[in-house]
Design a protein around this motif. Structure first.
Motif, PDB file in Angstrom:
ATOM      1  N   ILE A   1      22.927 -57.711  13.155  1.00 18.38           N
ATOM      2  CA  ILE A   1      23.183 -59.150  13.022  1.00 18.38           C
ATOM      3  C   ILE A   1      22.735 -59.883  14.284  1.00 18.38           C
ATOM      4  O   ILE A   1      22.168 -60.977  14.216  1.00 18.38           O
ATOM      5  CB  ILE A   1      24.664 -59.408  12.697  1.00 18.38           C
ATOM      6  CG1 ILE A   1      24.943 -58.937  11.270  1.00 18.38           C
ATOM      7  CG2 ILE A   1      25.012 -60.876  12.818  1.00 18.38           C
ATOM      8  CD1 ILE A   1      26.329 -59.184  10.791  1.00 18.38           C
ATOM      9  N   GLU A   2      22.977 -59.254  15.438  1.00 16.54           N
ATOM     10  CA  GLU A   2      22.513 -59.882  16.678  1.00 16.54           C
ATOM     11  C   GLU A   2      20.997 -60.036  16.686  1.00 16.54           C
ATOM     12  O   GLU A   2      20.459 -61.057  17.106  1.00 16.54           O
ATOM     13  CB  GLU A   2      22.971 -59.072  17.900  1.00 16.54           C
ATOM     14  CG  GLU A   2      24.387 -59.443  18.319  1.00 16.54           C
ATOM     15  CD  GLU A   2      25.015 -58.409  19.227  1.00 16.54           C
ATOM     16  OE1 GLU A   2      24.274 -57.544  19.757  1.00 16.54           O
ATOM     17  OE2 GLU A   2      26.253 -58.460  19.398  1.00 16.54           O
ATOM     18  N   ALA A   3      20.315 -59.005  16.212  1.00 16.83           N
ATOM     19  CA  ALA A   3      18.844 -59.087  16.141  1.00 16.83           C
ATOM     20  C   ALA A   3      18.423 -60.186  15.173  1.00 16.83           C
ATOM     21  O   ALA A   3      17.488 -60.948  15.438  1.00 16.83           O
ATOM     22  CB  ALA A   3      18.270 -57.749  15.702  1.00 16.83           C
ATOM     23  N   PHE A   4      19.143 -60.271  14.063  1.00 15.79           N
ATOM     24  CA  PHE A   4      18.867 -61.314  13.076  1.00 15.79           C
ATOM     25  C   PHE A   4      18.985 -62.697  13.720  1.00 15.79           C
ATOM     26  O   PHE A   4      18.098 -63.544  13.585  1.00 15.79           O
ATOM     27  CB  PHE A   4      19.848 -61.171  11.906  1.00 15.79           C
ATOM     28  CG  PHE A   4      19.856 -62.326  10.950  1.00 15.79           C
ATOM     29  CD1 PHE A   4      18.850 -62.456  10.009  1.00 15.79           C
ATOM     30  CD2 PHE A   4      20.845 -63.286  11.004  1.00 15.79           C
ATOM     31  CE1 PHE A   4      18.844 -63.523   9.126  1.00 15.79           C
ATOM     32  CE2 PHE A   4      20.843 -64.360  10.125  1.00 15.79           C
ATOM     33  CZ  PHE A   4      19.836 -64.479   9.194  1.00 15.79           C
ATOM     34  N   LEU A   5      20.078 -62.924  14.462  1.00 11.97           N
ATOM     35  CA  LEU A   5      20.286 -64.225  15.111  1.00 11.97           C
ATOM     36  C   LEU A   5      19.169 -64.509  16.107  1.00 11.97           C
ATOM     37  O   LEU A   5      18.640 -65.611  16.192  1.00 11.97           O
ATOM     38  CB  LEU A   5      21.635 -64.255  15.835  1.00 11.97           C
ATOM     39  CG  LEU A   5      22.869 -64.169  14.926  1.00 11.97           C
ATOM     40  CD1 LEU A   5      24.135 -64.141  15.763  1.00 11.97           C
ATOM     41  CD2 LEU A   5      22.901 -65.338  13.966  1.00 11.97           C
ATOM     42  N   ARG A   6      18.805 -63.484  16.883  1.00 14.23           N
ATOM     43  CA  ARG A   6      17.766 -63.640  17.902  1.00 14.23           C
ATOM     44  C   ARG A   6      16.437 -64.052  17.244  1.00 14.23           C
ATOM     45  O   ARG A   6      15.766 -64.983  17.678  1.00 14.23           O
ATOM     46  CB  ARG A   6      17.617 -62.313  18.640  1.00 14.23           C
ATOM     47  CG  ARG A   6      16.904 -62.402  19.953  1.00 14.23           C
ATOM     48  CD  ARG A   6      17.135 -61.134  20.758  1.00 14.23           C
ATOM     49  NE  ARG A   6      16.659 -59.944  20.091  1.00 14.23           N
ATOM     50  CZ  ARG A   6      17.406 -58.882  19.811  1.00 14.23           C
ATOM     51  NH1 ARG A   6      18.687 -58.869  20.127  1.00 14.23           N
ATOM     52  NH2 ARG A   6      16.891 -57.835  19.213  1.00 14.23           N
ATOM     53  N   LEU A   7      16.085 -63.333  16.153  1.00 16.16           N
ATOM     54  CA  LEU A   7      14.814 -63.626  15.478  1.00 16.16           C
ATOM     55  C   LEU A   7      14.827 -65.024  14.881  1.00 16.16           C
ATOM     56  O   LEU A   7      13.822 -65.740  14.928  1.00 16.16           O
ATOM     57  CB  LEU A   7      14.553 -62.589  14.381  1.00 16.16           C
ATOM     58  CG  LEU A   7      14.202 -61.195  14.884  1.00 16.16           C
ATOM     59  CD1 LEU A   7      14.298 -60.182  13.757  1.00 16.16           C
ATOM     60  CD2 LEU A   7      12.789 -61.181  15.459  1.00 16.16           C
ATOM     61  N   LYS A   8      15.961 -65.406  14.306  1.00 19.39           N
ATOM     62  CA  LYS A   8      16.057 -66.729  13.689  1.00 19.39           C
ATOM     63  C   LYS A   8      15.981 -67.824  14.755  1.00 19.39           C
ATOM     64  O   LYS A   8      15.376 -68.866  14.527  1.00 19.39           O
ATOM     65  CB  LYS A   8      17.383 -66.843  12.921  1.00 19.39           C
ATOM     66  CG  LYS A   8      17.356 -66.131  11.586  1.00 19.39           C
ATOM     67  CD  LYS A   8      16.472 -66.890  10.611  1.00 19.39           C
ATOM     68  CE  LYS A   8      16.669 -66.409   9.190  1.00 19.39           C
ATOM     69  NZ  LYS A   8      15.807 -67.139   8.245  1.00 19.39           N
ATOM     70  N   GLN A   9      16.617 -67.580  15.912  1.00 19.85           N
ATOM     71  CA  GLN A   9      16.547 -68.581  16.975  1.00 19.85           C
ATOM     72  C   GLN A   9      15.121 -68.729  17.485  1.00 19.85           C
ATOM     73  O   GLN A   9      14.656 -69.828  17.744  1.00 19.85           O
ATOM     74  CB  GLN A   9      17.474 -68.198  18.137  1.00 19.85           C
ATOM     75  CG  GLN A   9      18.909 -68.632  17.886  1.00 19.85           C
ATOM     76  CD  GLN A   9      19.904 -67.916  18.769  1.00 19.85           C
ATOM     77  OE1 GLN A   9      19.528 -67.201  19.684  1.00 19.85           O
ATOM     78  NE2 GLN A   9      21.179 -68.113  18.482  1.00 19.85           N
ATOM     79  N   GLN A  10      14.426 -67.594  17.606  1.00 14.68           N
ATOM     80  CA  GLN A  10      13.033 -67.649  18.064  1.00 14.68           C
ATOM     81  C   GLN A  10      12.171 -68.447  17.097  1.00 14.68           C
ATOM     82  O   GLN A  10      11.227 -69.112  17.495  1.00 14.68           O
ATOM     83  CB  GLN A  10      12.463 -66.236  18.222  1.00 14.68           C
ATOM     84  CG  GLN A  10      12.887 -65.586  19.516  1.00 14.68           C
ATOM     85  CD  GLN A  10      12.692 -64.075  19.497  1.00 14.68           C
ATOM     86  OE1 GLN A  10      12.085 -63.540  18.572  1.00 14.68           O
ATOM     87  NE2 GLN A  10      13.195 -63.409  20.500  1.00 14.68           N
ATOM     88  N   ALA A  11      12.505 -68.377  15.821  1.00 13.93           N
ATOM     89  CA  ALA A  11      11.721 -69.102  14.818  1.00 13.93           C
ATOM     90  C   ALA A  11      12.213 -70.542  14.652  1.00 13.93           C
ATOM     91  O   ALA A  11      11.768 -71.234  13.738  1.00 13.93           O
ATOM     92  CB  ALA A  11      11.796 -68.354  13.481  1.00 13.93           C
ATOM     93  N   ASN A  12      13.152 -70.981  15.525  1.00  7.34           N
ATOM     94  CA  ASN A  12      13.748 -72.319  15.448  1.00  7.34           C
ATOM     95  C   ASN A  12      14.473 -72.560  14.137  1.00  7.34           C
ATOM     96  O   ASN A  12      14.599 -73.685  13.693  1.00  7.34           O
ATOM     97  CB  ASN A  12      12.697 -73.422  15.638  1.00  7.34           C
ATOM     98  CG  ASN A  12      12.171 -73.439  17.046  1.00  7.34           C
ATOM     99  OD1 ASN A  12      12.926 -73.204  17.986  1.00  7.34           O
ATOM    100  ND2 ASN A  12      10.885 -73.682  17.186  1.00  7.34           N
ATOM    101  N   LEU A  13      14.942 -71.491  13.510  1.00  8.81           N
ATOM    102  CA  LEU A  13      15.647 -71.653  12.242  1.00  8.81           C
ATOM    103  C   LEU A  13      17.160 -71.618  12.438  1.00  8.81           C
ATOM    104  O   LEU A  13      17.902 -71.959  11.534  1.00  8.81           O
ATOM    105  CB  LEU A  13      15.222 -70.573  11.250  1.00  8.81           C
ATOM    106  CG  LEU A  13      13.752 -70.663  10.815  1.00  8.81           C
ATOM    107  CD1 LEU A  13      13.381 -69.500   9.925  1.00  8.81           C
ATOM    108  CD2 LEU A  13      13.480 -71.964  10.093  1.00  8.81           C
ATOM    109  N   PHE A  14      17.581 -71.158  13.621  1.00 10.20           N
ATOM    110  CA  PHE A  14      18.997 -71.210  13.947  1.00 10.20           C
ATOM    111  C   PHE A  14      19.126 -71.988  15.237  1.00 10.20           C
ATOM    112  O   PHE A  14      18.415 -71.720  16.201  1.00 10.20           O
ATOM    113  CB  PHE A  14      19.566 -69.798  14.154  1.00 10.20           C
ATOM    114  CG  PHE A  14      20.083 -69.167  12.898  1.00 10.20           C
ATOM    115  CD1 PHE A  14      19.411 -69.324  11.705  1.00 10.20           C
ATOM    116  CD2 PHE A  14      21.242 -68.415  12.906  1.00 10.20           C
ATOM    117  CE1 PHE A  14      19.869 -68.752  10.550  1.00 10.20           C
ATOM    118  CE2 PHE A  14      21.720 -67.823  11.752  1.00 10.20           C
ATOM    119  CZ  PHE A  14      21.033 -67.992  10.571  1.00 10.20           C
ATOM    120  N   ALA A  15      20.040 -72.961  15.262  1.00 10.27           N
ATOM    121  CA  ALA A  15      20.203 -73.740  16.480  1.00 10.27           C
ATOM    122  C   ALA A  15      21.637 -74.191  16.606  1.00 10.27           C
ATOM    123  O   ALA A  15      22.312 -74.454  15.616  1.00 10.27           O
ATOM    124  CB  ALA A  15      19.269 -74.941  16.453  1.00 10.27           C
ATOM    125  N   ALA A  16      22.109 -74.243  17.827  1.00 10.28           N
ATOM    126  CA  ALA A  16      23.433 -74.798  18.094  1.00 10.28           C
ATOM    127  C   ALA A  16      23.299 -75.742  19.281  1.00 10.28           C
ATOM    128  O   ALA A  16      22.801 -75.345  20.328  1.00 10.28           O
ATOM    129  CB  ALA A  16      24.414 -73.680  18.424  1.00 10.28           C
TER     130      ALA A  16
END
Lengths: 294, 256
Positions: free
Chosen positions: B149-164
């Motif tokens: 899940i941590e890897a998932f979050l990291r990849l999504k953040q890199q793709a600008n698809l997850f942001a806080a």
């Protein structure tokens, strides 16, 4: 814009060196971040355009052995189908990127090395002022004397149809896996194994590449949904313009120096792909979508 | 006395929120909200945009809110994560983790860091903050789940698809608020949900939700649909285009 530029650059090189650009374009697309599976399928689509464009010139010069082309093609279509099936299977297992990279490392390495050796030999021989003898490789005539022999008028051959079908099949599989036309395998195979006269080799190769890459495109579109027509169209625009310009520049340069340069580029791309496999990647994880969840 | 009971009551009521959000209307909802667009249209030249989410806070029942949180969530996906390991000297994809029901896009904007507003258990209930997202683990490989899940979050953040963004909600005089969420060029399509939360003393005092469809439009839409639903036709079209272009170029260059 980048893509048209890259299409132009690779088209320029393919026009200059007289080779299809697939085996350089697909790795370049992968380097800029296009998923390998999409790069392969879309590049196959682009090659249809460049081989139609190139093939027409040979058609008008009557430099295509159509029966031979059709027989190579029949093997090629079967090969492209099994290549796409293999591709689909490995994609489900998450290993298709590896298959693509490894195929490239092997083929770019071998072909780059052979080309480099040949062109250096020619350059050295030319410096010493000796004429270069065209090497006649060993006879493979037992292969050509297999059953189902057929007469190919334009190639002035009477040979078995089995070797061209096998070659076509092999190159068709490569085409599906690597997103290439396969001319770099097909042309030497036609000259050295089938012993076709050189004046019909390139035209016949282009002729069958049109159909094989067209089938690769359609099979990939149906089985893997990895063809990106927009990407392919941008590459076509760049590619065809680049090819025309490259062909003009290529006429002014010496053949063996051109080939040495191309060999170095091919080896460079192969080494880069190998390093990407050997070095620890920054990110060990990769993400694939499986479909919409609940 | 009443002032004390109410937040408690609300806290109890809102416990049921993540599963039955309809109940949110049962308390005095202080939020009135809207979004600057009622749909996102992705054209072929789409390069992302900033979405404005705004609203008013009714200060009559509970006074000023401590914080406002806005969540934009993309459609849920099942994903496969693969981890590379070294075999025979090269890095190849090894173990796969299949994770279900994770949002394809997830952005949280808040007036203060969400961790200051709420304890993480409460945030998990309400689905606020990428760090508390739960995946349904499709393989039940529990030991590796956290790393995946941590890897998932990291990849999504890199793709600008997850942001806080903890300072992306601006509260104006305690009554109005506005939040900006950046939408990237490569956002997944589907039905997005917007959620607005207002908190006071750790209790939910306002909640609104809405839908935001994100669609590919124009020629891109036709191609996208065709690629997945009429793939044979799409492939034939690709080939026809290539033949046409190759032919056309050969003719043009022969004349010049």
């Amino acid at each position: 814009m980048t893509l048209i530029g890259m299409g132009g650059l690779v088209g320029f090189m393919s026009g200059m060196f007289g080779v299809g650009g697939g085996f350089l374009m697909t790795p370049l697309l992968i380097f800029i971040g296009v998923p390998p599976a999409v790069a392969v399928a879309s590049e196959a689509n682009q090659i249809v355009a460049s081989s139609v464009s190139g093939g027409l010139a040979y058609w008008q010069r009557r430099a295509i052995d159509i029966p031979m082309g059709l027989i190579l093609m029949s093997g090629g279509l079967a090969g492209s189908y099994s290549g796409v099936q293999l591709f689909k299977l490995l994609r489900a297992m998450g290993q298709v990127d590896l298959l693509i990279s490894l195929s490239y490392v092997v083929f770019l390495g071998v072909i780059g090395a052979l080309m480099l050796r040949e062109s250096i030999q020619v350059i050295i021989a030319a410096r010493r002022g000796r004429p270069v003898q065209a090497r006649r490789p060993g006879q493979h005539s037992w292969i050509l004397r297999l059953p189902f022999r057929m007469r190919f008028r334009r190639s002035k051959l009477y040979i078995s149809v089995i070797p061209p079908i096998v070659i076509g099949y092999f190159v068709g599989t490569l085409s599906a896996i690597m997103g290439v036309g396969g001319g770099f395998i097909m042309v030497p195979a036609m000259i050295y194994i089938l012993r076709m006269p050189t004046n019909v080799v390139i035209g016949t190769s282009l002729f069958q590449i049109i159909f094989v890459t067209a089938s690769v495109t359609i099979f990939h579109a149906v089985e893997n949904q990895t063809v990106d027509i927009v990407l392919a169209a941008l590459l076509m625009i760049g590619g065809v313009i680049g090819a025309q310009l490259g062909a003009r520049v290529g006429l002014r340069l010496r053949g063996e120096q051109l080939r040495a340069l191309l060999a170095l580029i091919v080896l460079g791309v192969g080494v880069k792909l190998l390093l990407d496999l050997v070095n620890q990647p920054d990110e060990l994880f990769s993400l694939t979508r499986m479909g919409t969840g609940g | 006395m009443r002032a004390l009971i109410l937040p408690c009551l609300l806290a109890c009521l809102s416990l049921a929120l993540p599963t039955e959000r309809a109940q949110a209307t049962e308390f005095k909802n202080v939020l009135v909200t809207d979004v600057s667009k009622d749909q996102i249209s992705i054209r072929s030249n789409y390069s992302g945009e900033t979405l404005l989410l705004f609203g008013a806070i009714d200060t009559q029942p509970y006074g000023e809110a401590d914080g406002v949180v806005v969540v934009l969530r993309g459609p849920a996906q099942n994903i496969t994560l693969r981890k590379k390991n070294k075999q025979f000297g090269i890095w190849v994809n090894g173990p796969a983790y299949r994770l279900g029901d994770l949002p394809s896009f997830y952005a949280v904007a808040s007036s203060r860091p969400v961790a200051e507003l709420l304890p993480s258990a409460r945030r998990a209930e309400l689905g606020i903050g990428a760090d508390v997202l739960k995946a349904s683990n499709l393989d039940a490989k529990v030991d590796a789940e956290r790393e995946a899940i941590e890897a998932f979050l990291r990849l999504k953040q890199q793709a600008n698809l997850f942001a806080a963004q903890s300072d992306a909600v601006e509260i104006i005089r305690g009554k109005l608020f506005r939040a900006e969420i950046n939408l990237p060029a490569g956002m997944p399509v589907g039905r997005y949900t917007t959620e607005f939360f207002a908190f006071k003393g750790g209790a939910l005092i306002g909640y609104q939700t809405g839908e935001l469809p994100v669609d590919i439009v124009g020629a891109g839409h036709i191609l996208h649909e065709a690629a997945y639903n009429m793939s044979l036709l799409y492939g034939i079209f690709g080939v026809a285009l290539a033949v046409f272009m190759g032919w056309g170029v050969a003719i043009i260059f022969r004349r010049s």
